[in-house]
Design an enzyme around this catalytic site. Structure first.
Site, short mmCIF file in Angstrom:
data_model
loop_
_atom_site.label_atom_id
_atom_site.label_comp_id
_atom_site.label_asym_id
_atom_site.label_seq_id
_atom_site.Cartn_x
_atom_site.Cartn_y
_atom_site.Cartn_z
N TYR A 138 53.05 44.17 10.68
CA TYR A 138 54.00 43.17 11.17
C TYR A 138 55.04 43.75 12.12
CZ TYR A 138 52.37 39.60 7.95
OH TYR A 138 51.62 38.66 7.31
N LYS A 183 43.50 50.59 1.82
CA LYS A 183 42.18 50.70 2.47
C LYS A 183 42.04 52.16 2.90
CE LYS A 183 38.35 48.88 4.18
NZ LYS A 183 37.27 48.37 3.31
N ASP A 216 39.44 45.33 -0.51
CA ASP A 216 38.28 44.43 -0.59
C ASP A 216 37.85 44.23 -2.05
OD1 ASP A 216 37.68 47.12 -0.31
OD2 ASP A 216 35.92 46.85 0.96
N ASP A 240 50.21 39.57 2.04
CA ASP A 240 50.23 38.20 2.57
C ASP A 240 48.92 37.50 2.23
OD1 ASP A 240 51.08 35.98 4.16
OD2 ASP A 240 49.80 36.71 5.78
N ASP A 244 47.93 34.36 -0.98
CA ASP A 244 47.36 33.02 -0.78
C ASP A 244 46.09 32.86 -1.62
OD1 ASP A 244 49.36 32.69 1.18
OD2 ASP A 244 48.03 31.53 2.47
C1 IPM Z 1 54.40 34.33 4.54
C2 IPM Z 1 53.95 33.87 5.91
C3 IPM Z 1 54.54 34.75 6.99
C4 IPM Z 1 53.99 36.15 6.79
C5 IPM Z 1 54.25 34.29 8.44
C6 IPM Z 1 54.68 32.87 8.65
C7 IPM Z 1 54.88 35.21 9.45
O1 IPM Z 1 52.56 33.80 5.98
O2 IPM Z 1 55.62 34.45 4.32
O3 IPM Z 1 53.56 34.54 3.67
O4 IPM Z 1 52.85 36.45 7.17
O5 IPM Z 1 54.73 36.98 6.25
MN MN Z 2 51.56 34.02 4.07
#
Ligand code: IPM
Ligand code: MN
Ligand code: NAD
Length: 354
Positions: A138, A183, A216, A240, A244
């Protein structure tokens, strides 16, 4: 002595506005009941702000955040995010010196039917993703033209040491192991990551079990044997993506809260999800991730575990009464919108006191 606490509220974009309103109402109600006085100050932030003002993170917002006891964000972004300047999030994380993003995965048993998992897979699932937030892919240089593009990924030993310490302290407190995810079979940053975690745990956390896992493999283990996990520590991008994926254990992206910690000063709380342009403005967004983020705020920035527990209990009560927002209605229940679900949580707060 006044207990008045200042919260900077950044609703942001899309459903961020809807879920922040819910979280602010629940937090206010729970704090009122506990005699904690709040001052909520709203600030512009995010993509709409960028298009209106030429910046996603205006100076007044920055100053408001830095002067607050805590910051509560909804979500930012549009349907077609083209660069991170439009989001403001990376600048905000940098401005507040945030480096540890804590994402608990603690599914409510009431929602197991809303997941694709058999109940026995979910039994005992209660782990935390500790995502490094200040370096990695990032924050390296991004460059490119029509033919070739590069994204620099860098890590420094100091940044890895501090996230290793955050993970170690959390694992010690919870009495669980740390799984460090990398990784190492490809990336130089992972070699430094793995070596640094090994050193920090050997010298500072000899009582905490540390294991290493490739990312992975973790993508599979986290849904095959999620109850075997305690603290999962990983880099910015891997954290990140894994969070999810792991949100599905709890019923989906609308369910997960997070807190970000770092330099002395205000900590930062936000749901894990984004602005969900596909459902924004319809009043159907799940506010639970935002409400549970407010619970994390109460615990860590207001120092009130009672308020935090009351909020979690309120959410559980609303779920136990059968209410569901659309995204978590897969296992049945009565589908309601954001507003009605929020109201139910607030009623549960007062029912618990009666
Ligand atoms: C999160 C989001 C952010 C990230 C994006 C919007 C930059 O996906 O906070 O999880 O990747 O950190
Ligand atoms: Mn995210
Ligand atoms: P998203 O998280 O906004 O949505 C992904 C899917 O999950 C969508 O189908 C959405 O409807 C659903 N969803 C998410 N939150 C929900 C909720 N609370 N209730 C019900 N359903 C929910 O991810 P995306 O669509 O990939 O990204 C949209 C925008 O959000 C992009 O601009 C992205 O950059 C941004 N984003 C911001 C943050 C943040 O503010 N921290 C996090 C992730 C994405």
């Amino acid at each position: 002595m006044s207990t008045k606490k200042k919260i900077a509220v950044l609703p942001g974009d899309g459903i961020g506005v809807e879920v922040t309103a819910s979280a602010a109402r629940v937090l206010t109600a729970a704090c009122d009941a506990a005699g904690i006085e709040l001052q909520l100050d709203e600030y512009s932030f995010g993509t709409d702000c960028y298009h209106a003002n030429g910046t996603a993170f205006p100076d007044v917002t920055r100053e408001g955040c830095l002067a607050a006891d805590a910051v509560l964000l909804g979500a930012v972004g549009s349907a077609n995010p083209v660069n991170h300047d439009e989001l403001g999030l990376l600048d905000l994380r940098k401005a507040l010196g945030l480096y540890a993003n804590i994402r608990p995965i603690t599914p409510f048993a009431e929602l197991s039917g809303a997941t694709p998992f058999r109940p026995e897979i979910l039994d005992g699932v209660d782990f935390v993703i500790v995502r490094e937030l200040a370096e990695g892919l990032y924050f390296g240089d991004h460059a490119g033209d029509d033919e070739r593009a590069t994204d620099e990924c860098f890590y420094t030993r100091g940044a890895i040491e501090r996230i290793a310490r955050a993970a170690g302290a959390m694992a010690r407190e919870r009495g669980v192991k740390v799984t460090s995810v990398d990784k190492v079979n490809v990336l130089s940053t992972s070699k430094l990551w793995r070596a640094t975690f090994t050193d920090v745990f050997a010298s500072e956390f000899p009582d905490v079990e540390l294991e290493h896992m490739l990312v992975d493999a973790m993508a599979m283990i986290s849904i095959q044997r999620p109850a075997s996990l305690g603290v999962v520590a990983t880099s910015n991008m891997f954290g990140d993506i894994l969070s999810d994926e792991c949100s599905v254990l709890a019923g989906g992206l609308g369910m997960l809260p997070s807190g970000s910690f770092g330099a002395p000063g205000p900590s930062f709380y936000e749901p894990v999800h984004g602005s969900a342009p596909d459902i924004a403005g319809q009043g159907v967004a799940n506010p639970i991730g935002a409400i549970l983020s407010a619970a994390m705020l109460a615990e860590h920035s207001l120092g009130s575990i009672e308020v935090a527990q009351a909020i979690v209990k309120g959410v559980r009560g609303a779920l136990a009464s059968g209410l569901r927002t659309r995204d978590i209605a897969g296992g049945g229940g009565h589908v309601v919108g954001t507003e009605a679900f929020t109201q139910a949580v607030i009623e549960q707060l007062s029912a618990a006191r009666a």
